[in-house]
Design an enzyme around this catalytic site. Structure first.
Site, mmCIF file in Angstrom:
data_model
loop_
_atom_site.group_PDB
_atom_site.id
_atom_site.type_symbol
_atom_site.label_atom_id
_atom_site.label_comp_id
_atom_site.label_asym_id
_atom_site.label_seq_id
_atom_site.Cartn_x
_atom_site.Cartn_y
_atom_site.Cartn_z
ATOM 1 N N THR A 1 -2.148 3.471 4.412
ATOM 2 C CA THR A 1 -1.184 4.573 4.355
ATOM 3 C C THR A 1 -0.244 4.527 5.550
ATOM 4 O O THR A 1 -0.686 4.242 6.657
ATOM 5 C CB THR A 1 -1.941 5.916 4.448
ATOM 6 O OG1 THR A 1 -2.920 5.944 3.428
ATOM 7 C CG2 THR A 1 -1.007 7.097 4.332
ATOM 8 N N ARG B 1 -7.108 9.169 -9.613
ATOM 9 C CA ARG B 1 -7.679 9.392 -8.285
ATOM 10 C C ARG B 1 -6.585 9.796 -7.275
ATOM 11 O O ARG B 1 -5.508 9.222 -7.241
ATOM 12 C CB ARG B 1 -8.368 8.119 -7.808
ATOM 13 C CG ARG B 1 -9.024 8.213 -6.418
ATOM 14 C CD ARG B 1 -8.151 7.698 -5.315
ATOM 15 N NE ARG B 1 -8.835 7.635 -4.022
ATOM 16 C CZ ARG B 1 -8.222 7.356 -2.875
ATOM 17 N NH1 ARG B 1 -6.934 7.088 -2.862
ATOM 18 N NH2 ARG B 1 -8.893 7.329 -1.755
ATOM 19 N N SER C 1 0.817 -1.222 0.000
ATOM 20 C CA SER C 1 0.000 0.000 0.000
ATOM 21 C C SER C 1 0.847 1.266 0.000
ATOM 22 O O SER C 1 0.318 2.363 0.160
ATOM 23 C CB SER C 1 -0.910 -0.002 1.232
ATOM 24 O OG SER C 1 -0.150 -0.275 2.396
ATOM 25 N N THR D 1 -5.647 7.349 8.132
ATOM 26 C CA THR D 1 -5.511 6.183 7.269
ATOM 27 C C THR D 1 -6.902 5.611 7.035
ATOM 28 O O THR D 1 -7.806 5.844 7.830
ATOM 29 C CB THR D 1 -4.556 5.143 7.899
ATOM 30 O OG1 THR D 1 -4.406 4.027 7.023
ATOM 31 C CG2 THR D 1 -5.038 4.666 9.245
ATOM 32 N N GLY D 2 -7.073 4.914 5.930
ATOM 33 C CA GLY D 2 -8.395 4.370 5.614
ATOM 34 C C GLY D 2 -8.993 5.058 4.397
ATOM 35 O O GLY D 2 -8.257 5.579 3.550
HETATM 36 N N1 GLY Z 1 -5.952 6.855 2.903
HETATM 37 C C1 GLY Z 1 -5.373 6.518 1.684
HETATM 38 C C2 GLY Z 1 -6.209 6.726 0.525
HETATM 39 O O1 GLY Z 1 -7.433 6.791 0.635
HETATM 40 O O2 GLY Z 1 -5.663 6.839 -0.551
#
Ligand code: GLY
Length: 329
Positions: A190, A218, A82, A241-242
């Site tokens: 993240t 995006r 990630s 994060t999320g």
């Molecule tokens: N929190 C990381 C994202 O939505 O890209």
């Protein structure tokens, strides 16, 4: 991993680092810490990130160098799917990176949708320090990085490419719901990292490849100052994060810092920011949101929507992975 229950017990017994007098647990929001230097970061890969940051902070170095060094660790690690090299790609099979960095004076630098440059956090720092701007995106960000000596490379590992091909074969349905945590069965997302150095300078950084298989172009919350990261050196800092879309719409990290300014503990402030999302999103149960905060006096706290949000803490007397309390579960 230390469970929340264990952690509270340890803290109550005085084994979990320096608990400041007057912290009475959940009634005022759980507070922990109070030592300098300190570094906190999201998810289990935060342990290795904190270790790298600690090499700098522990010898009296600058918090900004600490958060950059810490964030570069998962950027380098292909097992971290990630962040950075090895991050899962977008719907076109491109790895696109978002990152942000802020210093104790409120300066910020960011990159969004950056391709083919591994250390997005270092490019973000260069945007902050070497340009009159705050954010560069896409090709402009890559050109800037190349002009500053960063190496161009393919960030799509064979494993990430295979995962993308499997996703395409399975119908290429994009579900932002609890994206990485549930869909890919990996408990991370993240990296957000906050550090307070011996001189009391508080800095922060985020870096991510964002939601797996997102639409090309995006951008999430992570590169946006106030959303995925916010630092006010006079108060504290927060990272998120999320599901980035939900964090962006509430400027979550800014909200956490403002709430700490109003007197809430770091955990209370993180909880309140989660509740802000819950109160405006009927579909909140399908998402994960985690906030982590560090005040400029060394107190820290975290809170998440779903269970399982781990964060790493390093202080002179403490080096542990903790699990945040959560609203659900
Ligand atoms: N929190 C990381 C994202 O939505 O890209």
């Amino acid at each position: 991993m230390t469970s929340r229950r264990t952690f509270i017990t340890m803290a109550t017994a005085g084994l979990g680092g320096a608990v400041l007098p007057g912290n009475s647990g959940w009634a005022r929001g759980f507070q922990e810490g109070g030592e300098l230097p300190a570094v906190v970061s999201t998810w289990n890969f935060g342990m290795a990130a904190n270790e790298a940051a600690w090499k700098i902070l522990g010898s009296g170095g600058y918090a900004l160098d600490g958060v950059e060094a810490g964030a570069r660790i998962p950027e380098d690690d292909p097992a971290v799917i990630s962040v950075g090299y090895g991050g899962l790609p977008d719907d076109r099979g491109k790895v696109t990176l978002d990152a942000c960095i802020m210093d104790e004076k409120g300066n910020a630098g960011a990159v969004a949708c950056l391709e083919e440059i591994r250390h997005a956090v270092s490019v973000a720092r260069m945007v902050m320090e070497k340009t009159p701007h705050v954010m560069l995106t896409g090709r402009g960000a890559r050109d800037f990085a190349l002009s500053r000596g960063f190496k161009r490379e393919n960030l799509l590992t064979p494993a990430a490419k295979a995962a993308w091909k499997r996703w395409k074969k399975a119908g290429a349905h994009f579900k932002p719901v609890i994206n990485i945590e549930n869909e890919i069965l990996q408990n991370h997302d993240t990296i957000g990292i906050l550090a307070l150095d011996r001189q009391g300078r508080l800095c922060g950084a985020t870096t991510t490849s964002g939601m797996a298989f997102k639409m090309h172009g995006r951008v999430g919350d992570s590169p946006i100052a106030g959303a995925g990261l916010f630092v006010d050196g006079r108060i504290g800092g927060a990272v998120a994060t999320g599901s980035g879309e939900l964090v962006m719409k509430t400027l979550g990290s800014f909200l956490v810092v403002e709430l700490m300014h109003k007197g809430l503990s770091p955990e209370e402030a993180c909880r309140e920011a989660v509740m802000r999302i819950v109160s405006t999103n009927p579909g909140y149960r399908d998402h994960q949101i985690g906030y982590l905060a560090l005040k400029n006096n060394g107190l820290y706290g975290a809170y998440s929507l779903q269970p399982g949000f781990d964060y790493a803490v390093r202080t002179p007397s403490y080096n542990r992975l903790l699990t945040a309390r959560s609203l659900l579960g």
